[in-house]
Design an enzyme around this catalytic site. Sequence first.
Site, PDB file in Angstrom:
ATOM      1  N   PHE A 188       0.800  -1.251   0.020  1.00  0.00           N
ATOM      2  CA  PHE A 188       0.100  -0.016   0.144  1.00  0.00           C
ATOM      3  C   PHE A 188       0.996   1.250   0.126  1.00  0.00           C
ATOM      4  O   PHE A 188       1.114   1.973  -0.854  1.00  0.00           O
ATOM      5  CB  PHE A 188      -0.926  -0.014   1.308  1.00  0.00           C
ATOM      6  CG  PHE A 188      -1.545   1.092   1.764  1.00  0.00           C
ATOM      7  CD1 PHE A 188      -2.226   2.109   0.890  1.00  0.00           C
ATOM      8  CD2 PHE A 188      -1.701   1.484   3.070  1.00  0.00           C
ATOM      9  CE1 PHE A 188      -3.009   3.298   1.017  1.00  0.00           C
ATOM     10  CE2 PHE A 188      -2.010   2.882   3.312  1.00  0.00           C
ATOM     11  CZ  PHE A 188      -2.905   3.695   2.424  1.00  0.00           C
TER      12      PHE A 188
ATOM     13  N   ASP B 133      10.269  -6.722  -3.543  1.00  0.00           N
ATOM     14  CA  ASP B 133       8.928  -7.223  -2.741  1.00  0.00           C
ATOM     15  C   ASP B 133       8.754  -8.904  -2.824  1.00  0.00           C
ATOM     16  O   ASP B 133       9.057  -9.294  -4.064  1.00  0.00           O
ATOM     17  CB  ASP B 133       7.766  -6.625  -3.344  1.00  0.00           C
ATOM     18  CG  ASP B 133       6.739  -6.499  -2.163  1.00  0.00           C
ATOM     19  OD1 ASP B 133       6.165  -7.531  -1.886  1.00  0.00           O
ATOM     20  OD2 ASP B 133       6.378  -5.371  -1.652  1.00  0.00           O
ATOM     21  N   ASN B 134       8.389  -9.332  -1.814  1.00  0.00           N
ATOM     22  CA  ASN B 134       8.095 -10.974  -2.283  1.00  0.00           C
ATOM     23  C   ASN B 134       6.599 -11.034  -2.424  1.00  0.00           C
ATOM     24  O   ASN B 134       6.238 -12.204  -2.153  1.00  0.00           O
ATOM     25  CB  ASN B 134       8.808 -11.781  -0.832  1.00  0.00           C
ATOM     26  CG  ASN B 134       7.909 -11.298   0.285  1.00  0.00           C
ATOM     27  OD1 ASN B 134       7.029 -10.440   0.458  1.00  0.00           O
ATOM     28  ND2 ASN B 134       8.095 -12.119   1.436  1.00  0.00           N
TER      29      ASN B 134
ATOM     30  N   GLY C   1       1.696  -7.755  -0.366  1.00  0.00           N
ATOM     31  CA  GLY C   1       1.506  -6.611  -1.488  1.00  0.00           C
ATOM     32  C   GLY C   1       0.950  -7.328  -2.757  1.00  0.00           C
ATOM     33  O   GLY C   1       0.601  -8.378  -2.800  1.00  0.00           O
TER      34      GLY C   1
ATOM     35  N   ASN D 200      19.676  -6.680   6.402  1.00  0.00           N
ATOM     36  CA  ASN D 200      20.187  -6.607   5.143  1.00  0.00           C
ATOM     37  C   ASN D 200      19.898  -5.182   4.369  1.00  0.00           C
ATOM     38  O   ASN D 200      21.098  -4.981   3.814  1.00  0.00           O
ATOM     39  CB  ASN D 200      19.408  -7.806   4.406  1.00  0.00           C
ATOM     40  CG  ASN D 200      19.774  -9.184   4.897  1.00  0.00           C
ATOM     41  OD1 ASN D 200      20.603  -9.384   5.418  1.00  0.00           O
ATOM     42  ND2 ASN D 200      18.614  -9.905   4.608  1.00  0.00           N
TER      43      ASN D 200
ATOM     44  N   GLY E 289      22.812  -2.929   5.390  1.00  0.00           N
ATOM     45  CA  GLY E 289      24.068  -3.458   4.817  1.00  0.00           C
ATOM     46  C   GLY E 289      24.147  -2.855   3.580  1.00  0.00           C
ATOM     47  O   GLY E 289      25.014  -2.508   3.022  1.00  0.00           O
TER      48      GLY E 289
ATOM     49  N   ALA F 233      10.995   2.457   8.072  1.00  0.00           N
ATOM     50  CA  ALA F 233       9.526   2.507   8.021  1.00  0.00           C
ATOM     51  C   ALA F 233       9.130   1.962   9.442  1.00  0.00           C
ATOM     52  O   ALA F 233       8.777   0.826   9.620  1.00  0.00           O
ATOM     53  CB  ALA F 233       8.593   2.220   7.045  1.00  0.00           C
TER      54      ALA F 233
ATOM     55  N   TYR G 187       5.180  -7.272  16.180  1.00  0.00           N
ATOM     56  CA  TYR G 187       5.149  -6.253  15.224  1.00  0.00           C
ATOM     57  C   TYR G 187       5.872  -5.217  15.966  1.00  0.00           C
ATOM     58  O   TYR G 187       6.828  -4.391  15.603  1.00  0.00           O
ATOM     59  CB  TYR G 187       3.667  -5.874  14.796  1.00  0.00           C
ATOM     60  CG  TYR G 187       3.608  -4.509  13.910  1.00  0.00           C
ATOM     61  CD1 TYR G 187       4.286  -4.845  12.701  1.00  0.00           C
ATOM     62  CD2 TYR G 187       3.104  -3.695  14.329  1.00  0.00           C
ATOM     63  CE1 TYR G 187       4.141  -3.855  11.951  1.00  0.00           C
ATOM     64  CE2 TYR G 187       2.864  -2.375  13.472  1.00  0.00           C
ATOM     65  CZ  TYR G 187       3.538  -2.630  12.217  1.00  0.00           C
ATOM     66  OH  TYR G 187       3.543  -1.316  11.386  1.00  0.00           O
TER      67      TYR G 187
ATOM     68  N   THR H  40      -2.353   5.384   8.546  1.00  0.00           N
ATOM     69  CA  THR H  40      -2.553   6.096   7.017  1.00  0.00           C
ATOM     70  C   THR H  40      -3.843   5.165   6.327  1.00  0.00           C
ATOM     71  O   THR H  40      -3.893   3.988   6.321  1.00  0.00           O
ATOM     72  CB  THR H  40      -1.223   6.076   6.468  1.00  0.00           C
ATOM     73  OG1 THR H  40      -0.344   6.546   7.438  1.00  0.00           O
ATOM     74  CG2 THR H  40      -1.149   6.806   4.975  1.00  0.00           C
TER      75      THR H  40
HETATM   76  P1  NAD Z   1       1.546  -3.819   3.142  1.00  0.00           P
HETATM   77  O1  NAD Z   1       1.235  -5.037   3.565  1.00  0.00           O
HETATM   78  O2  NAD Z   1       0.477  -3.137   2.221  1.00  0.00           O
HETATM   79  O3  NAD Z   1       2.858  -3.606   2.521  1.00  0.00           O
HETATM   80  C1  NAD Z   1       4.206  -4.219   3.049  1.00  0.00           C
HETATM   81  C2  NAD Z   1       4.723  -4.739   1.883  1.00  0.00           C
HETATM   82  O4  NAD Z   1       5.807  -5.553   2.299  1.00  0.00           O
HETATM   83  C3  NAD Z   1       3.883  -5.750   1.089  1.00  0.00           C
HETATM   84  O5  NAD Z   1       4.292  -5.532  -0.356  1.00  0.00           O
HETATM   85  C4  NAD Z   1       4.776  -7.007   1.253  1.00  0.00           C
HETATM   86  O6  NAD Z   1       4.684  -8.239   0.162  1.00  0.00           O
HETATM   87  C5  NAD Z   1       6.012  -6.682   1.717  1.00  0.00           C
HETATM   88  N1  NAD Z   1       7.115  -7.483   2.357  1.00  0.00           N
HETATM   89  C6  NAD Z   1       6.729  -8.269   3.678  1.00  0.00           C
HETATM   90  N2  NAD Z   1       7.711  -8.932   3.800  1.00  0.00           N
HETATM   91  C7  NAD Z   1       8.522  -8.909   2.895  1.00  0.00           C
HETATM   92  C8  NAD Z   1       9.963  -9.497   2.617  1.00  0.00           C
HETATM   93  N3  NAD Z   1      10.626 -10.266   3.723  1.00  0.00           N
HETATM   94  N4  NAD Z   1      10.573  -9.284   1.703  1.00  0.00           N
HETATM   95  C9  NAD Z   1       9.999  -8.501   0.633  1.00  0.00           C
HETATM   96  N5  NAD Z   1       8.981  -7.724   0.832  1.00  0.00           N
HETATM   97  C10 NAD Z   1       8.317  -8.136   1.840  1.00  0.00           C
HETATM   98  O7  NAD Z   1       1.673  -2.642   4.264  1.00  0.00           O
HETATM   99  P2  NAD Z   1       1.787  -1.022   4.303  1.00  0.00           P
HETATM  100  O8  NAD Z   1       0.742  -0.404   5.169  1.00  0.00           O
HETATM  101  O9  NAD Z   1       2.085  -0.597   3.002  1.00  0.00           O
HETATM  102  O10 NAD Z   1       3.077  -0.736   5.134  1.00  0.00           O
HETATM  103  C11 NAD Z   1       4.427  -0.412   4.830  1.00  0.00           C
HETATM  104  C12 NAD Z   1       5.263  -0.116   5.944  1.00  0.00           C
HETATM  105  O11 NAD Z   1       4.786   0.879   6.799  1.00  0.00           O
HETATM  106  C13 NAD Z   1       5.144  -1.278   6.947  1.00  0.00           C
HETATM  107  O12 NAD Z   1       6.774  -1.349   7.381  1.00  0.00           O
HETATM  108  C14 NAD Z   1       4.580  -0.836   8.171  1.00  0.00           C
HETATM  109  O13 NAD Z   1       4.970  -1.277   9.175  1.00  0.00           O
HETATM  110  C15 NAD Z   1       4.545   0.676   8.069  1.00  0.00           C
HETATM  111  N6  NAD Z   1       3.369   1.238   8.792  1.00  0.00           N
HETATM  112  C16 NAD Z   1       2.430   1.285   8.098  1.00  0.00           C
HETATM  113  C17 NAD Z   1       1.381   2.057   8.778  1.00  0.00           C
HETATM  114  C18 NAD Z   1      -0.156   2.105   7.820  1.00  0.00           C
HETATM  115  O14 NAD Z   1      -1.024   2.808   8.450  1.00  0.00           O
HETATM  116  N7  NAD Z   1      -0.424   1.840   6.705  1.00  0.00           N
HETATM  117  C19 NAD Z   1       1.345   2.565   9.874  1.00  0.00           C
HETATM  118  C20 NAD Z   1       2.528   2.519  10.514  1.00  0.00           C
HETATM  119  C21 NAD Z   1       3.703   1.713   9.946  1.00  0.00           C
END
Ligand code: NAD
Length: 316
Positions: free
Chosen positions: A12, A32-33, A37, A99, A102, A114, A145, A175
């Site tokens: 997102f 991304d894996n 997503g 990673n 690094g 993030a 988390y 968000t």
């Molecule tokens: P999301 O689940 O839509 O996006 C996370 C993405 O990370 C996905 O595309 C997923 O496939 C990818 N991912 C997960 N594990 C992975 C890995 N091991 N290797 C590669 N890709 C991987 O979530 P989001 O809402 O877009 O959140 C994105 C970031 O922002 C996160 O780190 C989350 O903790 C942080 N965050 C989001 C919010 C919010 O309100 N959306 C609030 C606080 C923090």
Amino acid sequence: MPTSLVTGGAGFLGSHLCDHLLAKGHRVICVDNLETGSLNNISHIRGGDFRFEMADITNHYEVDEPIDFVYHMASPASPIDYARLPLHTLKVGAYGTHNTLGLAKKNRARFLLASTSEVYGDPLVHPQPETYWGNVNPIGPRGVYDEAKRYAEALSMAYLRQQGVDTAIVRIFNTYGPRMRPHDGRAVPTFLRQAVADKPVTVFGDGSQTRSFCYVEDLVRGLVALQESGVHEPVNIGNPGEMTLLEMAERVVELTGSRSEIVFEALPVDDPQVRQPDIARARDLLGWEPEVELREGLTRTVEHYTSSLGSPSSTS
Ligand code: NAD
């Protein structure tokens, strides 16, 4: 042309960040894996400045071109995702952050983590400034988390202090916006999905717990402003406009012209009672503050939902 590597770039927030960086003239490598997503989030992106790499960032990862900025966005983010993937959530906060730090070190790139308002846990201070250390239950279902993000913050500071990596930490508050998954369990997409289908809108507890909702475009602008600053200490990015979840449910029902009734369900374990960012630091250090009004942001989000209603997964 600067190159940005975005982990979680098909999620997102990550996909909106990729759009924003490309529009600014960056080359973008999206890693991304697809765990939570989707390629649908980036399928509209065209052109040679965008590269998608299907990879799990908890494994060793090398990039074969120089990078200037690393945005580490990858992590399950919704409570139902990290309840389903508790070990993965801890691993992505630990190995994934190692990673990506690094990679930043090798490339002398600026690194942005993030992080989340969840590092404050169920806060005893309100609103939450960055100086508050939090009230987290490490062994509850949300601990995987919250503690993964707290560890990732500690790791970022260690790479800054010991390894000289140029790091930044953003604490993101709730968000919302287009591309949230209708079934990701978070309040706004759940309310929207239910309201658009005239189904009961489910609010946890009595709905008196508060949240502060930031529109995705404002959030992404804040991430980039922080990345382009020299700031190392954590910065809250969120909209201080606090409201109860019941008020949000009522807004969504009204905006969608829905006939849904609001119903109440049991409160999840360790659900924070209040959430409101103190954004004084973002204002002072970055000159950032949110601009999109809730009504405008919700209207744009509703438009996205109703235009994607063709997909069966979005209507059920
Ligand atoms: P999301 O689940 O839509 O996006 C996370 C993405 O990370 C996905 O595309 C997923 O496939 C990818 N991912 C997960 N594990 C992975 C890995 N091991 N290797 C590669 N890709 C991987 O979530 P989001 O809402 O877009 O959140 C994105 C970031 O922002 C996160 O780190 C989350 O903790 C942080 N965050 C989001 C919010 C919010 O309100 N959306 C609030 C606080 C923090």
